[in-house]
Motif scaffolding. Structure first.
Motif, short mmCIF file in Angstrom:
data_model
loop_
_atom_site.label_atom_id
_atom_site.label_comp_id
_atom_site.label_asym_id
_atom_site.label_seq_id
_atom_site.Cartn_x
_atom_site.Cartn_y
_atom_site.Cartn_z
N GLY A 110 -3.79 -16.81 -17.03
CA GLY A 110 -3.04 -15.63 -16.64
C GLY A 110 -3.90 -14.42 -16.36
O GLY A 110 -5.11 -14.43 -16.54
N ALA A 111 -3.22 -13.37 -15.92
CA ALA A 111 -3.89 -12.11 -15.61
C ALA A 111 -3.70 -11.16 -16.78
O ALA A 111 -2.62 -11.05 -17.34
N ARG A 112 -4.77 -10.49 -17.15
CA ARG A 112 -4.72 -9.50 -18.22
C ARG A 112 -4.55 -8.10 -17.66
O ARG A 112 -4.20 -7.16 -18.35
N GLY A 113 -4.83 -7.97 -16.38
CA GLY A 113 -4.73 -6.70 -15.69
C GLY A 113 -4.97 -6.91 -14.21
O GLY A 113 -5.08 -8.06 -13.76
N TRP A 114 -5.06 -5.82 -13.47
CA TRP A 114 -5.23 -5.90 -12.03
C TRP A 114 -6.24 -4.88 -11.56
O TRP A 114 -6.32 -3.78 -12.09
N LYS A 115 -6.99 -5.24 -10.55
CA LYS A 115 -7.91 -4.33 -9.89
C LYS A 115 -7.37 -4.11 -8.48
O LYS A 115 -6.94 -5.06 -7.83
N VAL A 116 -7.37 -2.87 -8.03
CA VAL A 116 -6.88 -2.55 -6.70
C VAL A 116 -8.06 -2.13 -5.84
O VAL A 116 -8.92 -1.35 -6.27
N SER A 117 -8.12 -2.66 -4.63
CA SER A 117 -9.21 -2.35 -3.71
C SER A 117 -8.62 -2.11 -2.32
O SER A 117 -7.42 -2.22 -2.12
N ALA A 118 -9.48 -1.82 -1.38
CA ALA A 118 -9.08 -1.55 0.00
C ALA A 118 -8.06 -0.41 0.05
O ALA A 118 -6.97 -0.55 0.59
N LEU A 119 -8.44 0.70 -0.52
CA LEU A 119 -7.53 1.84 -0.60
C LEU A 119 -7.43 2.64 0.69
O LEU A 119 -6.42 3.28 0.94
N THR A 120 -8.47 2.59 1.51
CA THR A 120 -8.45 3.36 2.77
C THR A 120 -8.20 2.42 3.95
O THR A 120 -8.47 1.21 3.86
N PRO A 121 -7.70 2.94 5.07
CA PRO A 121 -7.50 2.09 6.25
C PRO A 121 -8.77 1.35 6.68
O PRO A 121 -8.71 0.19 7.08
N GLU A 122 -9.92 2.01 6.58
CA GLU A 122 -11.19 1.37 6.96
C GLU A 122 -11.48 0.17 6.06
O GLU A 122 -11.87 -0.90 6.54
N GLN A 123 -11.32 0.35 4.75
CA GLN A 123 -11.53 -0.76 3.82
C GLN A 123 -10.52 -1.88 4.05
O GLN A 123 -10.86 -3.05 3.97
#
Length: 149
Positions: free
Chosen positions: A48-61
């Motif tokens: 399972g997942a213990r948490g989450w990481k968020v990426s690609a926050l900008t349109p370029e990413q």
């Protein structure tokens, strides 16, 4: 090859601390949705997942990921450690240390049809804390980008 088989191969490669040959998998993951399907199966296999990481926050990413919105990566339970922690270098291939900001939720935000508002998310945050990520990969640097998403 299927999402289930790719997730199993990634899980086994992590356990054996080895690089996975991407050649058999290049047709399995063709979209962000496919990558999420592999991630879901990997989370199921690894506890399972213990948490989450968020990426690609900008349109370029986002363009680099082939996405039209931010992407989320599961922090798999067996690989989230409480501080202080000691890790064996033998279990890593090419570790990269990243300084992160972690938001600890005091209230769950379960999936729902409507996105949560900023106020709802802020109200759910119990603490903001520093975190360290040791990024690593089971794929060689020349693997297709879609496999790395």
């Amino acid at each position: 090859m299927s999402f289930v088989k790719l997730a199993a191969a990634l899980s086994e490669a992590r356990k054996a601390a080895r690089v996975l040959n991407p050649a058999p998998w290049t047709t399995v993951v063709g979209s962000i949705a496919d990558a999420y399907a592999v991630q879901s199966e990997l989370a199921r296999l690894d506890g399972g997942a213990r948490g989450w990481k968020v990426s690609a926050l900008t349109p370029e990413q986002q363009r680099l990921f082939g996405a039209d919105k931010p992407v989320a990566g599961a922090l798999l339970a067996p690989f989230v450690y409480e501080s202080p922690a000691k890790l064996s270098r033998a279990h890593l291939i090419a570790p990269l240390l990243e300084c992160e900001i972690a938001f600890l939720l005091g209230t769950d935000l379960p999936a729902r049809a409507a996105p949560y508002t900023r106020d709802e998310v802020e109200a759910a945050i119990e603490a903001v804390v520093p975190a360290m990520e040791i990024a690593d990969s089971r794929l060689p640097p020349d693997a297709p980008e879609i496999l790395k998403a």
